[in-house]
Design an enzyme around this catalytic site. Structure first.
Site, PDB file in Angstrom:
ATOM      1  N   TYR A 153       0.856  -1.195   0.000  1.00 28.02           N
ATOM      2  CA  TYR A 153       0.000   0.000   0.000  1.00 28.02           C
ATOM      3  C   TYR A 153       0.893   1.246   0.000  1.00 28.02           C
ATOM      4  O   TYR A 153       1.873   1.322   0.729  1.00 28.02           O
ATOM      5  CB  TYR A 153      -0.902   0.016   1.230  1.00 28.02           C
ATOM      6  CG  TYR A 153      -2.162  -0.803   1.061  1.00 28.02           C
ATOM      7  CD1 TYR A 153      -3.231  -0.315   0.321  1.00 28.02           C
ATOM      8  CD2 TYR A 153      -2.280  -2.070   1.639  1.00 28.02           C
ATOM      9  CE1 TYR A 153      -4.394  -1.065   0.168  1.00 28.02           C
ATOM     10  CE2 TYR A 153      -3.427  -2.827   1.488  1.00 28.02           C
ATOM     11  CZ  TYR A 153      -4.486  -2.319   0.748  1.00 28.02           C
ATOM     12  OH  TYR A 153      -5.624  -3.057   0.591  1.00 28.02           O
ATOM     13  N   GLU A 154       0.517   2.231  -0.814  1.00 28.35           N
ATOM     14  CA  GLU A 154       1.316   3.451  -0.943  1.00 28.35           C
ATOM     15  C   GLU A 154       0.517   4.724  -0.692  1.00 28.35           C
ATOM     16  O   GLU A 154       1.094   5.804  -0.595  1.00 28.35           O
ATOM     17  CB  GLU A 154       1.954   3.488  -2.342  1.00 28.35           C
ATOM     18  CG  GLU A 154       2.831   2.264  -2.602  1.00 28.35           C
ATOM     19  CD  GLU A 154       3.533   2.301  -3.946  1.00 28.35           C
ATOM     20  OE1 GLU A 154       3.463   3.343  -4.632  1.00 28.35           O
ATOM     21  OE2 GLU A 154       4.159   1.277  -4.314  1.00 28.35           O
ATOM     22  N   HIS A 155      -0.812   4.588  -0.568  1.00 25.86           N
ATOM     23  CA  HIS A 155      -1.685   5.743  -0.343  1.00 25.86           C
ATOM     24  C   HIS A 155      -2.693   5.383   0.747  1.00 25.86           C
ATOM     25  O   HIS A 155      -3.233   4.277   0.757  1.00 25.86           O
ATOM     26  CB  HIS A 155      -2.398   6.142  -1.640  1.00 25.86           C
ATOM     27  CG  HIS A 155      -1.457   6.333  -2.790  1.00 25.86           C
ATOM     28  ND1 HIS A 155      -0.680   7.465  -2.929  1.00 25.86           N
ATOM     29  CD2 HIS A 155      -1.133   5.512  -3.824  1.00 25.86           C
ATOM     30  CE1 HIS A 155       0.062   7.340  -4.013  1.00 25.86           C
ATOM     31  NE2 HIS A 155      -0.181   6.163  -4.575  1.00 25.86           N
TER      32      HIS A 155
END
Length: 302
Positions: A153-155
């Protein structure tokens, strides 16, 4: 004669002492190569990628996302397949694992984008997200006979504490149920991203087997000395973790192969700090003949 007997006794005692003192185990050589695959739909197959028999190889299917496939919107832990399922099917997983005993296949969660927008981590609640995630991922993992999961996950539309509880409980449950044998995380050097992953590491680091740190997210043109400094920083941040070095197939971010990535890896290897190497991604490597995959695996196997 008496002197000879005493000398013999001393030699025997010395041998016993040496036998009883535990010797330090030889350091384990870095032999793990990992590669993300399937995100860019370029018809790449597991069998296209070179596999050195003398190392452990992980393919990481990219991505499973808790969004609907028809119109991207959060589904609170109900994961769906967003990789190239035509070329990377359950039968293909069985085939590559059957031909190569050193191959394992994992599943990455989240990713950067979906349906033209960011793929957000946005749970309705910890309990409902974990229950849905365990159920939906167990189904996919068993269907594909997978070995582990990767968290990418990056956001985020949830605070670090919620992220930590959700992901930590997910990994805990999947391992406890025998659904997976390993888990990894894929952070990079962004303040918000690091807040979330370091909170997770603080609480559940003992359950995380590998840190796929995205060193290629640093500026293009990174030097060897800068890379070594970045590596030391992240090894300190994720203290005790198996930190993998990383490159992009196209070499346009961080320390590129042309500028000394493999030199840096050899330095880390000499210092016994290199847990392995991973590449983003097989889809983009296909057109280039997988030259960095071959070079990475040769370094790890040597």
């Amino acid at each position: 004669m008496k002197h000879t007997t005493i000398s013999l006794i001393l030699l025997i005692l010395q041998a016993l002492v040496l036998y009883l003192i535990p010797t330090e185990a030889a350091p384990t050589k870095p032999r793990l190569f990992r590669e993300y695959i399937g995100a860019n739909f370029k018809n790449v197959k597991f069998s296209d990628v070179p596999i050195n028999p003398n190392i452990e190889v992980h393919f990481i299917l990219s991505f499973a996302i808790d969004y609907t496939a028809s119109s991207p919107s959060p589904t609170n832990g109900k994961f769906n397949k967003f990789w190239d399922t035509d070329n990377l099917s359950p039968s293909e997983v069985s085939s590559i694992k059957g031909k190569h005993s050193n191959v394992k296949v994992a599943l990455s969660l989240g990713g950067d984008t979906v349906g033209g927008g960011f793929a957000y981590f946005k749970p309705s609640s910890v309990d409902s997200w974990v229950a849905n995630a365990v159920s939906s991922l167990t189904r996919i993992i068993k269907e594909y006979n997978l070995d582990g999961i990767d968290i990418d996950y990056e956001h985020f539309k949830a605070n670090p504490s919620i992220f930590s509880k959700c992901i930590g409980r997910l990994i805990t449950t999947l391992k406890k149920n025998g659904v997976i044998s390993f888990a990894s995380i894929a952070p990079y050097d962004d303040a918000e991203v690091q807040r979330h992953y370091l909170t997770l590491w603080k609480c559940y680091g003992h359950l995380i087997d590998y840190v796929n740190f995205q060193f290629y997210a640093y500026d293009q043109g990174t030097t060897i000395s800068q890379f070594m400094s970045y590596f030391e920083t992240q090894a300190s941040n994720y203290n005790g973790g198996k930190i993998l070095a990383s490159i992009l197939s196209d070499g346009i971010g961080g320390l590129s192969p042309e500028n000394g990535f493999f030199t840096a890896c050899n330095r880390l290897k000499d210092r016994q700090q290199l847990a392995g190497i991973f590449i983003w991604c097989a889809d983009n490597s296909k057109a280039r003949g997988f030259r960095y995959e071959k070079q990475s695996q040769e370094l790890l196997a040597s």
